[in-house]
Design an enzyme around this catalytic site. Structure first.
Site, PDB file in Angstrom:
ATOM      1  N   GLU A  49       0.837  -1.210   0.000  1.00 37.85           N
ATOM      2  CA  GLU A  49       0.000   0.000   0.000  1.00 37.85           C
ATOM      3  C   GLU A  49       0.866   1.252   0.000  1.00 37.85           C
ATOM      4  O   GLU A  49       1.811   1.371   0.783  1.00 37.85           O
ATOM      5  CB  GLU A  49      -0.895  -0.012   1.245  1.00 37.85           C
ATOM      6  N   LYS A 105      -9.694   2.276  -3.104  1.00 37.66           N
ATOM      7  CA  LYS A 105     -10.188   1.847  -1.787  1.00 37.66           C
ATOM      8  C   LYS A 105     -11.574   2.418  -1.520  1.00 37.66           C
ATOM      9  O   LYS A 105     -11.802   3.622  -1.653  1.00 37.66           O
ATOM     10  CB  LYS A 105      -9.201   2.283  -0.701  1.00 37.66           C
ATOM     11  N   CYS A 130      -5.518  -2.251   3.198  1.00 35.87           N
ATOM     12  CA  CYS A 130      -5.459  -1.997   4.635  1.00 35.87           C
ATOM     13  C   CYS A 130      -6.550  -2.776   5.371  1.00 35.87           C
ATOM     14  O   CYS A 130      -6.707  -3.965   5.162  1.00 35.87           O
ATOM     15  CB  CYS A 130      -5.547  -0.492   4.887  1.00 35.87           C
TER      16      CYS A 130
END
Length: 524
Positions: A267, A334, A386
């Site tokens: 990430e 995301k 995440c």
């Protein structure tokens, strides 16, 4: 003296509730002592017996403080790193968050005491799992949700793991609550039958783990390299930091370019806007594609939509069959953002609070809930960034039958040498087990892993190392029952238990009514 004894007694069982809650943390990674989940919840249930609703509510709150306080204390490291506040204030913030999470066990215990009858079997084995399922569901959706520390994850190496591909992690939690109720029932009435029932349920669930719900496709085995840069978290973007980060990832990847099919960076491995790095990305795209290697990397993307800039925490692919270009739709944005980390909820109302606590005013935008699979050299990957991996329903909804691998990318450097990254990894293992696909888990500073379709770690890079993990990974095909039906199965079971409880309660009321009628008739 009587008052002193009363207060001493209350202090005793409230302290005990706090300790019993803390014991539950031992069932999660990295401790992995799964019986602690049964011990903690059984103790919680036992403490609530034969008490007033007020006392039971306080017990629920104290149990929650012990459980979430020990299980999520790792957030302190993140606050300490970027808030700029004193340790006392950071501890206060963690306490407020813990107190909020403890409201859900409080709600569970209160409803349990209000709705319970004299029949302990109905309370412990029928009603408890229903109410726990409902309150845990609320915890996962209220204020964007925080479904961390759900007891089902403790079974990734336990005897109930076979339930996961059948009905999902929530069903494991449901059965753990039933087992806890049976244990309390056995202790309360010294009943051997309840202990036998616990053993039978555990053995039956354990036998489910021998069922294979997927089929390996060895002819499509692919050579994959995951790169762990071990870069420090950046509080602000700096040209020197950017150069150092890019050089680190290029250096670690160089030995594998042309020798492995897919290289994965974590990430935000490129800590800059995608638009600013077009020259770098196009050059690397050409180099990777000419060598026959594709690169998957995290990056920040900011682009204009409807006359406004929208910034996304994104995943892109370069070196693929088709040349990279900025407008390519072969990307992931995301969709479930971290409150106060990637966006500020109700920013106009909280602006004073933000400035007081020195929180960065993150302005990330949400990607679409449903997004296409990443296509990498003909392999299809379902991605999550995440803590999105904690939201099982979101990942299952984005999963497709043609999916070859699951992909999770994160940067847990904010949490130091704490238990947070280990809990994160445990959830990634559960997603692989539920959906029956290998999972590639790429992180900045650990724990970088490859997880097989049974939820088992096959390859790992230890934390805090700059290294690369190369392995041959075999995709799988086929759909687990959970992949087909999601959480519908556990909600059907919840509804069934609710109906059983309701019928039993109505029957008890009817019997009480008949007794009352007979009593009045005798008097007359």
């Amino acid at each position: 003296m009587i008052l002193i004894n009363i207060y001493s007694h209350k202090l005793c069982y409230l302290s005990l509730a706090l300790i019993i809650g803390a014991i539950g943390t031992l069932s999660f990674s990295p401790y992995n002592f799964w019986p602690a989940a049964l011990l903690s919840f059984s103790g919680f249930q036992f403490l609530m017996l034969q008490r007033t609703t007020r006392n039971v509510s306080v017990i629920g709150f104290m149990w929650g403080l012990g459980f979430f306080g020990t299980g999520m204390h790792w957030l302190y490291f993140s606050l300490k790193m970027f808030s700029g506040l004193s340790s006392i204030v950071n501890i206060l913030i963690i306490f407020v968050l813990t107190a909020y999470l403890a409201l859900y066990p409080l709600l569970f215990s209160t409803l349990l005491n209000i709705l319970s009858t004299q029949n302990l079997f109905l309370r412990l084995i029928i009603l408890s799992p229903v109410l726990w399922q409902i309150t845990e569901f609320l915890r996962s959706i209220v204020m964007t949700g925080l479904p961390w520390l759900q007891f089902g994850y403790t079974q990734i190496n336990g005897p109930l793991k076979g339930i996961a591909p059948l009905m999902g992690e929530e069903a494991i939690t449901f059965f753990l609550v039933i087992l806890s109720g049976l244990l309390v029932y056995a202790v309360r009435y010294r009943q051997i039958l309840s202990i036998v029932s616990v053993i039978i349920i555990i053995v039956l669930c354990w036998s489910l783990s021998f069922i294979t719900w997927f089929v390996a496709v060895p002819e499509r085995t692919v050579d994959v390299t995951l790169v762990q840069g071990n870069m420090p978290p950046l509080l602000k973007w700096d040209l020197n930091d950017l150069t150092n980060t890019l050089n680190t990832y290029i250096r670690l990847s160089a030995p594998y370019v042309g020798k492995t099919s897919i290289i994965i960076w974590p990430e935000s491995a490129i800590p800059d806007l995608e638009a600013n790095q077009q020259l770098f990305l196009k050059y690397q795209d050409k180099q990777f594609r000419n060598s026959g290697t594709a690169l998957i990397t995290g990056i920040i993307d900011s682009r204009i939509k409807n006359n406004f800039y929208h910034t996304y925490n994104a995943i892109i692919v370069i070196g693929n069959v088709k040349p990279y270009h900025y407008l390519s739709k072969n990307r992931y944005q995301k969709s479930h953002l971290v409150p106060f980390g990637e966006y500020i909820p109700c920013i106009s109302c909280l602006r004073y609070l933000i400035s007081f606590f020195h929180f960065p005013e993150s302005t990330f935008s949400c990607g679409k809930y449903l997004q296409p699979q990443l296509d990498v050299l003909g392999y299809y990957l379902t991605p999550a960034l995440c803590y999105e991996v904690a939201f099982k329903q979101r990942m299952r909804d984005n999963f497709r039958q043609e999916t070859d691998f699951l992909l999770t990318m994160s940067n847990d450097a904010w949490f130091g040498d704490s238990i947070g990254p280990w809990q994160h990894l445990q959830m990634a293992q559960m997603r692989a087990l539920e959906l029956g696909r290998p999972l590639l888990n790429s992180t900045n500073n650990g724990i970088t892993t490859i997880i097989n379709a049974n939820g088992e770690i096959t390859n790992i890079i230890p934390q805090f190392q700059s290294n690369a993990l190369r392995a041959k990974v075999t995709p799988t095909t086929g759909l687990t029952p959970y992949a087909r039906f999601g959480n519908c199965s556990i909600w059907a079971v919840t509804l069934l238990f609710s109906m059983i409880w309701l019928i039993c309660v109505l029957r008890l009321f009817y019997k009480a009514y008949l007794k009352k009628e007979v009593f009045h008739n005798r008097i007359e």
